[in-house]
Design a protein around this motif. Structure first.
Motif, PDB file in Angstrom:
ATOM      1  N   UNK A  62       0.999  -1.230   0.483  1.00 54.16           N
ATOM      2  CA  UNK A  62       0.182   0.323  -0.186  1.00 54.16           C
ATOM      3  C   UNK A  62       1.168   1.616   0.019  1.00 54.16           C
ATOM      4  N   UNK A  63       2.040   1.465   1.314  1.00 57.45           N
ATOM      5  CA  UNK A  63       2.651   2.332   0.914  1.00 57.45           C
ATOM      6  C   UNK A  63       3.392   2.597  -0.294  1.00 57.45           C
ATOM      7  N   UNK A  64       4.133   1.965  -0.853  1.00 56.46           N
ATOM      8  CA  UNK A  64       5.391   1.773  -2.018  1.00 56.46           C
ATOM      9  C   UNK A  64       4.013   1.868  -3.296  1.00 56.46           C
ATOM     10  N   UNK A  65       2.719   1.531  -3.545  1.00 52.90           N
ATOM     11  CA  UNK A  65       2.267   2.464  -4.433  1.00 52.90           C
ATOM     12  C   UNK A  65       1.624   3.679  -4.393  1.00 52.90           C
ATOM     13  N   UNK A  66       1.700   4.537  -3.070  1.00 51.17           N
ATOM     14  CA  UNK A  66       1.328   5.749  -2.520  1.00 51.17           C
ATOM     15  C   UNK A  66       2.426   6.447  -2.612  1.00 51.17           C
ATOM     16  N   UNK A  67       3.951   6.199  -2.507  1.00 51.43           N
ATOM     17  CA  UNK A  67       4.858   6.397  -2.990  1.00 51.43           C
ATOM     18  C   UNK A  67       5.181   6.478  -4.724  1.00 51.43           C
ATOM     19  N   UNK A  68       4.688   5.420  -5.533  1.00 51.52           N
ATOM     20  CA  UNK A  68       4.540   5.478  -7.093  1.00 51.52           C
ATOM     21  C   UNK A  68       3.794   6.166  -7.786  1.00 51.52           C
ATOM     22  N   UNK A  69       2.826   6.803  -7.414  1.00 51.22           N
ATOM     23  CA  UNK A  69       1.520   7.956  -7.376  1.00 51.22           C
ATOM     24  C   UNK A  69       2.170   9.396  -7.480  1.00 51.22           C
ATOM     25  N   UNK A  70       3.065   9.408  -6.534  1.00 51.66           N
ATOM     26  CA  UNK A  70       3.778  10.518  -6.333  1.00 51.66           C
ATOM     27  C   UNK A  70       4.522  11.138  -6.928  1.00 51.66           C
ATOM     28  N   UNK A  71       5.096  12.275  -7.706  1.00 48.57           N
ATOM     29  CA  UNK A  71       5.512  13.248  -8.703  1.00 48.57           C
ATOM     30  C   UNK A  71       7.001  13.278  -7.470  1.00 48.57           C
ATOM     31  N   UNK A  72       8.317  13.108  -8.993  1.00 52.05           N
ATOM     32  CA  UNK A  72       9.550  12.772  -8.380  1.00 52.05           C
ATOM     33  C   UNK A  72       9.945  13.762  -7.234  1.00 52.05           C
ATOM     34  N   UNK A  73      10.031  15.147  -7.462  1.00 54.15           N
ATOM     35  CA  UNK A  73       9.982  15.940  -6.329  1.00 54.15           C
ATOM     36  C   UNK A  73       9.588  16.286  -5.249  1.00 54.15           C
ATOM     37  N   UNK A  74       7.883  15.500  -4.613  1.00 58.50           N
ATOM     38  CA  UNK A  74       7.601  15.418  -3.485  1.00 58.50           C
ATOM     39  C   UNK A  74       8.265  13.752  -3.171  1.00 58.50           C
ATOM     40  N   UNK A  75       8.971  13.386  -3.441  1.00 60.09           N
ATOM     41  CA  UNK A  75       9.824  12.351  -3.019  1.00 60.09           C
ATOM     42  C   UNK A  75      11.296  12.322  -2.090  1.00 60.09           C
ATOM     43  N   UNK A  76      11.204  12.856  -0.942  1.00 70.56           N
ATOM     44  CA  UNK A  76      12.498  13.114  -0.761  1.00 70.56           C
ATOM     45  C   UNK A  76      13.490  12.466   0.606  1.00 70.56           C
ATOM     46  N   UNK A  77      14.456  12.125  -0.046  1.00 73.05           N
ATOM     47  CA  UNK A  77      15.189  10.935   0.555  1.00 73.05           C
ATOM     48  C   UNK A  77      14.603   9.544   0.702  1.00 73.05           C
ATOM     49  N   UNK A  78      15.786   8.997   1.462  1.00 68.27           N
ATOM     50  CA  UNK A  78      15.403   7.530   0.441  1.00 68.27           C
ATOM     51  C   UNK A  78      14.289   6.486   0.817  1.00 68.27           C
ATOM     52  N   UNK A  79      13.605   6.958   0.806  1.00 69.63           N
ATOM     53  CA  UNK A  79      11.596   6.498   1.288  1.00 69.63           C
ATOM     54  C   UNK A  79      11.466   5.291   0.234  1.00 69.63           C
ATOM     55  N   UNK A  80      11.980   4.845  -0.332  1.00 67.44           N
ATOM     56  CA  UNK A  80      11.539   3.816  -0.767  1.00 67.44           C
ATOM     57  C   UNK A  80      12.175   2.230   0.152  1.00 67.44           C
ATOM     58  N   UNK A  81      13.764   2.982   0.131  1.00 65.32           N
ATOM     59  CA  UNK A  81      14.575   2.133   0.923  1.00 65.32           C
ATOM     60  C   UNK A  81      14.868   1.658   2.222  1.00 65.32           C
ATOM     61  N   UNK A  82      14.064   2.939   2.765  1.00 69.42           N
ATOM     62  CA  UNK A  82      13.746   2.489   4.070  1.00 69.42           C
ATOM     63  C   UNK A  82      12.466   2.793   4.171  1.00 69.42           C
ATOM     64  N   UNK A  83      11.149   2.368   3.608  1.00 72.17           N
ATOM     65  CA  UNK A  83      10.190   0.900   3.892  1.00 72.17           C
ATOM     66  C   UNK A  83      10.740  -0.279   3.423  1.00 72.17           C
ATOM     67  N   UNK A  84      11.306  -0.500   2.149  1.00 72.22           N
ATOM     68  CA  UNK A  84      12.228  -1.896   2.849  1.00 72.22           C
ATOM     69  C   UNK A  84      12.376  -2.219   3.574  1.00 72.22           C
ATOM     70  N   UNK A  85      13.373  -1.925   4.464  1.00 69.81           N
ATOM     71  CA  UNK A  85      14.215  -1.901   5.889  1.00 69.81           C
ATOM     72  C   UNK A  85      13.703  -2.488   6.690  1.00 69.81           C
TER      73      UNK A  85
END
Length: 323
Positions: A103-126
């Motif tokens: 759910x949260x990965x899908x929510x990140x995927x629909x954000x525009x790149x400029x709204x994804x700040x920092x290692x968000x996906x990697x932190x979620x994976x961990x």
């Protein structure tokens, strides 16, 4: 020659409904089969294999819990309900974590790149990775344990007892009274939703409402043979409420994960901007679900009320025989 006339009531025997105990036995048998299928599939190290098992354990537990007289009189029934609850909790953890991660990965995927700040996906994976694997190991250990085997055996034993009709409190109460009691609990919990004063209280009240709706649905499913058409209509309405409340609960759980992710990002000196956006999205989603609840709820309750009323009228109009 005198022609003897007879009334329909004299010539045609009253149609007898199948016993609730026998219907419940068949329902529990279907859930036990699903649980055993899930155990076999889980042996291939596939966490998705337990999804059906989780639902089956919940169905069996709710269908049994809907009969308070049997629960009160039979310690074996109470113990089986608690063991099914335990089974569901342990096996559900992996599925819930995987669903939240998706759910949260899908929510990140629909954000525009400029709204994804920092290692968000990697932190979620961990974050989810360190939680999912231990939960899955615990579920697999459970499925290989003597306690799991005992639950399956207890379900089988309960099926046999129900088939013989010797479980007190299952066939004694009128079906309408059982349904009325379940609907009464639903209505009380809906009133608590309306009286909740803050976000946490509302979330908790909606979750309790969801559980009472779910128990009512599974009870109606378990006695479907009493009135298949009305049962299907009632279940459809309850499923709509349950799905809406399920989405609300998923958003509530996502809020808690995002708060924890935000804390971890702060401690690591990372930007928390993206987590804030995602958190607001989940807050908005809970508000949307709560706003949509009223109409869905009343449509479902109306269908269930009609079913109960029809059963009451049928009971009153059915011919009674005297010994």
């Amino acid at each position: 020659m005198t022609v003897e006339t007879r009334t329909d009531a004299e010539t045609v025997p009253a149609r007898e409904h199948p016993k609730v105990s026998q219907m419940l036995a068949r329902y529990l048998h279907a859930q036990r089969e699903t649980i055993m299928d899930g155990q076999l599939a889980a042996g291939h190290d596939d966490p998705d294999a337990v999804v059906g098992m989780v639902k089956a354990a919940r169905r069996a537990r709710c269908a049994l819990s809907a009969h308070p007289t049997a629960v009160r009189r039979q310690s074996e029934v109470r113990r089986l309900i608690e063991e099914l609850r335990w089974l569901g909790i342990i096996t559900e953890a992996t599925h819930e974590l995987r669903a939240q991660s998706a759910r949260l990965h899908a929510a990140v995927d629909v954000l525009r790149p400029r709204y994804v700040r920092g290692p968000v996906r990697d932190r979620m994976d961990d974050y989810f990775g360190v939680r999912i694997r231990p939960a899955w190991v615990a579920a697999r250990d459970l499925l290989a344990s003597p306690r799991f085997a005992a639950v399956v055996e207890d379900l089988m034993a309960e099926e046999r007892l129900l088939q013989t009709g010797v479980v007190p409190g299952i066939d004694d109460p009128d079906n309408t009274l059982v349904l009325d009691a379940l609907l009464g609990r639903v209505r009380r919990r809906m009133r608590r939703v309306g009286s909740a004063r803050d976000e946490d209280a509302t979330d908790a009240a909606l979750h309790e409402l969801r559980k009472s709706v779910r128990r009512t649905r599974y009870y109606v499913e378990s006695v479907r043979e009493l009135d298949p058409a009305r049962s299907d209509q009632t279940v459809a309405g309850l499923v709509a409420v349950q799905d809406l409340l399920g989405e609300h609960q998923d958003a509530v759980v996502a809020k808690h994960h995002l708060i924890q992710l935000t804390r971890e990002a702060e401690n690591a000196g990372e930007s928390t901007f993206t987590y804030g956006l995602l958190l607001q999205r989940e807050i908005d989603r809970t508000a949307e679900c709560a706003a949509a609840l009223h109409g869905v709820y009343w449509r479902a309750l109306r269908a269930a009320r009609v079913m109960a009323d029809i059963h009451t009228q049928a009971d009153k109009s059915s011919p009674r025989t005297t010994p």
